[in-house]
Design an enzyme around this catalytic site. Sequence first.
Site, PDB file in Angstrom:
ATOM      1  N   ARG A   1     -22.821  20.346 -29.520  1.00 27.78           N
ATOM      2  CA  ARG A   1     -22.387  20.938 -30.795  1.00 27.78           C
ATOM      3  C   ARG A   1     -23.316  22.054 -31.267  1.00 27.78           C
ATOM      4  O   ARG A   1     -23.160  22.568 -32.348  1.00 27.78           O
ATOM      5  CB  ARG A   1     -22.273  19.828 -31.871  1.00 27.78           C
ATOM      6  CG  ARG A   1     -21.248  18.767 -31.500  1.00 27.78           C
ATOM      7  CD  ARG A   1     -21.276  17.532 -32.376  1.00 27.78           C
ATOM      8  NE  ARG A   1     -20.384  16.514 -31.801  1.00 27.78           N
ATOM      9  CZ  ARG A   1     -20.743  15.694 -30.811  1.00 27.78           C
ATOM     10  NH1 ARG A   1     -21.982  15.749 -30.300  1.00 27.78           N
ATOM     11  NH2 ARG A   1     -19.908  14.819 -30.274  1.00 27.78           N
TER      12      ARG A   1
ATOM     13  N   GLN B   1     -29.001   9.260 -25.784  1.00 29.70           N
ATOM     14  CA  GLN B   1     -27.552   9.486 -25.623  1.00 29.70           C
ATOM     15  C   GLN B   1     -27.317  10.320 -24.363  1.00 29.70           C
ATOM     16  O   GLN B   1     -26.174  10.561 -23.985  1.00 29.70           O
ATOM     17  CB  GLN B   1     -26.992  10.230 -26.838  1.00 29.70           C
ATOM     18  CG  GLN B   1     -27.211   9.489 -28.147  1.00 29.70           C
ATOM     19  CD  GLN B   1     -26.875  10.362 -29.325  1.00 29.70           C
ATOM     20  OE1 GLN B   1     -25.778  10.263 -29.887  1.00 29.70           O
ATOM     21  NE2 GLN B   1     -27.799  11.233 -29.716  1.00 29.70           N
TER      22      GLN B   1
ATOM     23  N   THR C   1     -31.757  20.898 -23.630  1.00 35.59           N
ATOM     24  CA  THR C   1     -31.374  22.326 -23.562  1.00 35.59           C
ATOM     25  C   THR C   1     -32.522  23.151 -22.980  1.00 35.59           C
ATOM     26  O   THR C   1     -32.296  24.132 -22.286  1.00 35.59           O
ATOM     27  CB  THR C   1     -31.021  22.874 -24.971  1.00 35.59           C
ATOM     28  OG1 THR C   1     -32.110  22.613 -25.863  1.00 35.59           O
ATOM     29  CG2 THR C   1     -29.736  22.251 -25.490  1.00 35.59           C
TER      30      THR C   1
ATOM     31  N   HIS D   1     -25.237   5.990 -23.257  1.00 37.45           N
ATOM     32  CA  HIS D   1     -24.010   6.609 -22.744  1.00 37.45           C
ATOM     33  C   HIS D   1     -23.969   6.647 -21.231  1.00 37.45           C
ATOM     34  O   HIS D   1     -23.288   7.474 -20.633  1.00 37.45           O
ATOM     35  CB  HIS D   1     -23.851   8.028 -23.336  1.00 37.45           C
ATOM     36  CG  HIS D   1     -23.609   8.002 -24.813  1.00 37.45           C
ATOM     37  ND1 HIS D   1     -23.737   9.112 -25.613  1.00 37.45           N
ATOM     38  CD2 HIS D   1     -23.279   6.982 -25.647  1.00 37.45           C
ATOM     39  CE1 HIS D   1     -23.483   8.771 -26.885  1.00 37.45           C
ATOM     40  NE2 HIS D   1     -23.202   7.477 -26.922  1.00 37.45           N
TER      41      HIS D   1
ATOM     42  N   ALA E   1     -28.784  15.480 -26.853  1.00 37.23           N
ATOM     43  CA  ALA E   1     -28.656  16.599 -25.902  1.00 37.23           C
ATOM     44  C   ALA E   1     -29.615  17.743 -26.202  1.00 37.23           C
ATOM     45  O   ALA E   1     -29.971  18.526 -25.329  1.00 37.23           O
ATOM     46  CB  ALA E   1     -27.212  17.108 -25.908  1.00 37.23           C
TER      47      ALA E   1
ATOM     48  N   VAL F   1     -27.386  11.633 -20.412  1.00 36.21           N
ATOM     49  CA  VAL F   1     -26.993  10.987 -19.147  1.00 36.21           C
ATOM     50  C   VAL F   1     -27.658  11.695 -17.955  1.00 36.21           C
ATOM     51  O   VAL F   1     -27.244  11.551 -16.823  1.00 36.21           O
ATOM     52  CB  VAL F   1     -25.445  11.020 -19.001  1.00 36.21           C
ATOM     53  CG1 VAL F   1     -24.789  10.164 -20.065  1.00 36.21           C
ATOM     54  CG2 VAL F   1     -24.892  12.449 -19.061  1.00 36.21           C
ATOM     55  N   ASP F   2     -28.710  12.486 -18.276  1.00 32.75           N
ATOM     56  CA  ASP F   2     -29.301  13.344 -17.235  1.00 32.75           C
ATOM     57  C   ASP F   2     -30.487  12.709 -16.503  1.00 32.75           C
ATOM     58  O   ASP F   2     -31.003  13.279 -15.547  1.00 32.75           O
ATOM     59  CB  ASP F   2     -29.719  14.703 -17.854  1.00 32.75           C
ATOM     60  CG  ASP F   2     -30.611  14.526 -19.099  1.00 32.75           C
ATOM     61  OD1 ASP F   2     -30.469  15.323 -20.042  1.00 32.75           O
ATOM     62  OD2 ASP F   2     -31.435  13.593 -19.126  1.00 32.75           O
TER      63      ASP F   2
ATOM     64  N   ASN G   1     -35.163  18.560 -35.282  1.00 37.10           N
ATOM     65  CA  ASN G   1     -33.903  19.093 -34.776  1.00 37.10           C
ATOM     66  C   ASN G   1     -33.733  20.553 -35.188  1.00 37.10           C
ATOM     67  O   ASN G   1     -34.201  20.958 -36.262  1.00 37.10           O
ATOM     68  CB  ASN G   1     -32.720  18.261 -35.306  1.00 37.10           C
ATOM     69  CG  ASN G   1     -31.458  18.516 -34.485  1.00 37.10           C
ATOM     70  OD1 ASN G   1     -31.443  18.333 -33.276  1.00 37.10           O
ATOM     71  ND2 ASN G   1     -30.418  18.988 -35.163  1.00 37.10           N
TER      72      ASN G   1
HETATM   73  N1  APR Z   1     -34.894  21.549 -30.018  1.00 31.62           N
HETATM   74  C1  APR Z   1     -34.403  20.879 -31.104  1.00 31.62           C
HETATM   75  N2  APR Z   1     -33.070  20.757 -31.352  1.00 31.62           N
HETATM   76  C2  APR Z   1     -32.224  21.327 -30.459  1.00 31.62           C
HETATM   77  C3  APR Z   1     -32.658  22.041 -29.315  1.00 31.62           C
HETATM   78  C4  APR Z   1     -34.060  22.133 -29.112  1.00 31.62           C
HETATM   79  N3  APR Z   1     -34.576  22.785 -28.052  1.00 31.62           N
HETATM   80  N4  APR Z   1     -31.552  22.481 -28.638  1.00 31.62           N
HETATM   81  C5  APR Z   1     -30.477  22.061 -29.343  1.00 31.62           C
HETATM   82  N5  APR Z   1     -30.868  21.377 -30.432  1.00 31.62           N
HETATM   83  C6  APR Z   1     -30.042  20.694 -31.432  1.00 31.62           C
HETATM   84  C7  APR Z   1     -28.689  21.333 -31.667  1.00 31.62           C
HETATM   85  O1  APR Z   1     -28.790  22.361 -32.648  1.00 31.62           O
HETATM   86  C8  APR Z   1     -27.893  20.138 -32.187  1.00 31.62           C
HETATM   87  O2  APR Z   1     -28.069  19.989 -33.594  1.00 31.62           O
HETATM   88  O3  APR Z   1     -29.741  19.420 -30.891  1.00 31.62           O
HETATM   89  C9  APR Z   1     -28.530  18.929 -31.473  1.00 31.62           C
HETATM   90  C10 APR Z   1     -27.669  18.381 -30.359  1.00 31.62           C
HETATM   91  O4  APR Z   1     -26.567  17.759 -30.991  1.00 31.62           O
HETATM   92  P1  APR Z   1     -25.241  17.464 -30.141  1.00 31.62           P
HETATM   93  O5  APR Z   1     -24.893  18.666 -29.329  1.00 31.62           O
HETATM   94  O6  APR Z   1     -24.249  16.904 -31.100  1.00 31.62           O
HETATM   95  O7  APR Z   1     -25.686  16.365 -29.098  1.00 31.62           O
HETATM   96  P2  APR Z   1     -25.829  14.802 -29.339  1.00 31.62           P
HETATM   97  O8  APR Z   1     -26.231  14.519 -30.740  1.00 31.62           O
HETATM   98  O9  APR Z   1     -26.668  14.292 -28.245  1.00 31.62           O
HETATM   99  O10 APR Z   1     -24.314  14.308 -29.111  1.00 31.62           O
HETATM  100  C11 APR Z   1     -24.094  12.913 -29.087  1.00 31.62           C
HETATM  101  O11 APR Z   1     -21.801  13.331 -28.440  1.00 31.62           O
HETATM  102  O12 APR Z   1     -20.320  14.521 -27.179  1.00 31.62           O
HETATM  103  C12 APR Z   1     -20.975  13.306 -27.280  1.00 31.62           C
HETATM  104  O13 APR Z   1     -21.500  11.820 -25.546  1.00 31.62           O
HETATM  105  C13 APR Z   1     -21.861  13.063 -26.089  1.00 31.62           C
HETATM  106  O14 APR Z   1     -24.030  11.996 -26.032  1.00 31.62           O
HETATM  107  C14 APR Z   1     -23.258  12.989 -26.682  1.00 31.62           C
HETATM  108  C15 APR Z   1     -22.972  12.605 -28.129  1.00 31.62           C
END
Ligand code: APR
Length: 263
Positions: free
Chosen positions: A39, A106, A31, A126, A27, A108-109, A225
């Site tokens: 998270r 992961q 962003t 997903h 995700a 879905v967009d 990340n």
């Molecule tokens: N650049 C780099 N990292 C980023 C950015 C960015 N612009 N924006 C956010 N992040 C980081 C966040 O700090 C976080 O550590 O990306 C990470 C996203 O992690 P999650 O929110 O846990 O998302 P994800 O790992 O895709 O979650 C996996 O969990 O809830 C389920 O099904 C849902 O597919 C999802 C799965």
Amino acid sequence: MTDLTHQVEEVAHLIADAKRVLVFTGAGVSTESGIPDFRGTDGIWQKYDPEDFTIQKFLSDKQVRKVQWQLLSTGDLSMSKIQPNPTHFAITELENMGKLYGVVTQNVDGLHQKAGVSREKVFQLHGDLSHAVCLGCGHRYPMDMVAEWLNQGMEDPACYLCMGMLKPDAVLFGEQLPIKVLMESERRSRKCDVCVVLGSTLSVYPACLIPQYAAQAGASLVIINMGPTELDHLAHIRIEGKAGDITTKIIRRVKARLEDEHD
Ligand code: APR
């Protein structure tokens, strides 16, 4: 040379020499297109209870379904107006260079496909929110059509053909991942020579096993990340920062290296 410049150079060197780069996204790559992650600091799980996103709750609780459909039609997860960002385009550049073995996502967009990556190279673990599926007869409806029904006041859309319950075609907690997609992602993870993780905490199974399989099979694991991930200890190179900026810099350096090689 700053630490980041040095790290970008190292990753560019790995990619320039690689034949099969497998990109794994979460995700955090969306962003910068305006979609909240789960998270991170303003993540979805700060506002909503993950417990309400299980398949069991979706099937049994009409109020939960109402909230989820509202989220998708006009809320935080409505995907109709979103556009790819520099990270998505950097990955498309990898395919244009003939380096991209696949994108296991992961998300879905649908933004990887929107940014031009070939559909057969995107593995959506997903599912995706471009469609809703009938749990009765399996008929699939474009999400734009269902969003129209929702905007006209429908709260719990049903299938026109069999009156079965509709569900967004994204995998909810407790649901089986699309098995063919998972198996092909695993196969490629064991054959890639570089695996680049972008924007994921790597905290959700079985998706987070893909980069782990790649590292165990001998691939160089690169993690980019904002914040820690569950697999940082396995990373060959770990870059802290925004994916859009860093991936753009990496692709620029890969192109420069490939041009030097051809001169
Ligand atoms: N650049 C780099 N990292 C980023 C950015 C960015 N612009 N924006 C956010 N992040 C980081 C966040 O700090 C976080 O550590 O990306 C990470 C996203 O992690 P999650 O929110 O846990 O998302 P994800 O790992 O895709 O979650 C996996 O969990 O809830 C389920 O099904 C849902 O597919 C999802 C799965």
